[in-house]
Design an enzyme around this catalytic site. Sequence first.
Site, short mmCIF file in Angstrom:
data_model
loop_
_atom_site.label_atom_id
_atom_site.label_comp_id
_atom_site.label_asym_id
_atom_site.label_seq_id
_atom_site.Cartn_x
_atom_site.Cartn_y
_atom_site.Cartn_z
CG ASN A 1 -1.56 1.30 1.44
OD1 ASN A 1 -1.90 2.22 0.48
ND2 ASN A 1 -2.41 1.31 2.64
CD1 TRP A 2 3.52 0.95 -2.34
CD2 TRP A 2 3.59 1.50 -4.39
NE1 TRP A 2 4.29 0.03 -2.97
CE2 TRP A 2 4.47 0.36 -4.47
CE3 TRP A 2 3.56 1.96 -5.83
CZ2 TRP A 2 5.11 -0.40 -5.48
CZ3 TRP A 2 4.10 1.67 -6.62
CH2 TRP A 2 5.03 0.31 -6.74
CE LYS A 3 -0.09 3.05 4.83
NZ LYS A 3 0.04 3.17 6.07
CG HIS B 1 -5.77 1.96 5.23
ND1 HIS B 1 -5.28 2.97 6.11
CD2 HIS B 1 -4.79 1.03 5.18
CE1 HIS B 1 -4.09 2.51 6.47
NE2 HIS B 1 -3.82 1.41 5.84
CD GLU C 1 -2.86 5.43 6.68
OE1 GLU C 1 -2.90 5.51 5.62
OE2 GLU C 1 -1.92 4.84 7.39
CD GLU D 1 -3.51 -2.38 7.19
OE1 GLU D 1 -2.14 -2.64 6.67
OE2 GLU D 1 -4.01 -1.30 6.97
N GLY E 1 2.67 2.31 10.76
CA GLY E 1 3.57 3.41 10.52
C GLY E 1 4.18 3.74 12.00
CB SER F 1 5.11 -1.74 11.88
OG SER F 1 4.69 -0.43 12.18
N GLY G 1 2.95 -1.10 4.37
CA GLY G 1 3.10 0.37 3.87
C GLY G 1 4.42 0.59 3.65
N GLY G 2 5.18 1.40 4.65
CA GLY G 2 6.65 1.86 4.51
C GLY G 2 7.74 0.96 3.69
P1 13P Z 1 3.12 0.21 7.79
O1 13P Z 1 3.58 -1.10 6.98
O2 13P Z 1 3.71 1.67 7.23
O3 13P Z 1 2.94 0.36 9.27
O4 13P Z 1 1.47 0.49 7.25
C1 13P Z 1 0.94 -0.56 7.20
C2 13P Z 1 -0.53 -0.25 6.45
O5 13P Z 1 -1.31 0.59 6.76
C3 13P Z 1 -0.73 -0.92 5.25
O6 13P Z 1 -2.04 -0.46 4.67
#
Ligand code: 13P
Length: 247
Positions: free
Chosen positions: A9-11, A94, A96, A165, A171, A210, A231-232
């Site tokens: 997920n590149w957000k 998600h 967010e 999640e 994050g 994470s 994510g990251g």
């Molecule tokens: P991180 O891997 O950066 O914690 O993000 C997870 C995420 O929200 C994937 O959708």
Amino acid sequence: MRNPMIAGNWKMNKTPSETVELIEALKKIEVRSGAEVVVCPMTACLCAAAGALKDSKIKLGAQNVHFEDKGAFTGECNAATLKELGVEYVIIGHSERRQYFAETDETVNKRTLKALESGLKPIVCVGESLTQKEQGITNEVVCLQTKVALLGVGEKIDDVVIAYEPVWAIGTGRTATPEDANDTIRAIRGAVREVYGDAADRVRILYGGSMNDKNAHDLMAQPEIDGGLIGGASLVAEKFEKVINFN
Ligand code: 13P
């Protein structure tokens, strides 16, 4: 029996040219784990990503889809457009989006139904907040989120992917322990089973929060964890490669 999935997920990261650059690096990876690999760039980068992914086994995912076919919904994107661009998966609900864009269990359900009706496979996100975890109500929260999100899905349940999640792990560098993540995912699968019976054994449930090159192996060793939503660590090809080849 469930094919593992590793999805990035590149957000709100990477411009179109950076998206193509990262995809070109990922295309060189030899996938030894057998995982299905998915990348979910920003909506505005999907077109560039689709072009770069031609002739690649890596699948394309979006980060959201609206529940109406078209109309006065400024800033949103409809399912028909995603389909036409070659999108196969779409992240829905998600945390967010729940936190910053007023997404609710009900709108998650509407988006999930629209995705399925349009031939897109939803990656439905559920997860508890830190307060809910501390109150000891994680399972109640995620099971309710799951049941509402999947209301009315019917036989399309086989096209659904769920991502667990925990909000406090996103994050933050804090990861659920593999055992805790496994237990919560088992509870989520139980909620799916209550409504959809044995199909629950076919539904892939990913862990996100994470997950990275260091902990992917231990998380993926758990029997209930069918993959990761990253994510990251999915923004750097070398790190994402280690997650993809988690074994
Ligand atoms: P991180 O891997 O950066 O914690 O993000 C997870 C995420 O929200 C994937 O959708």
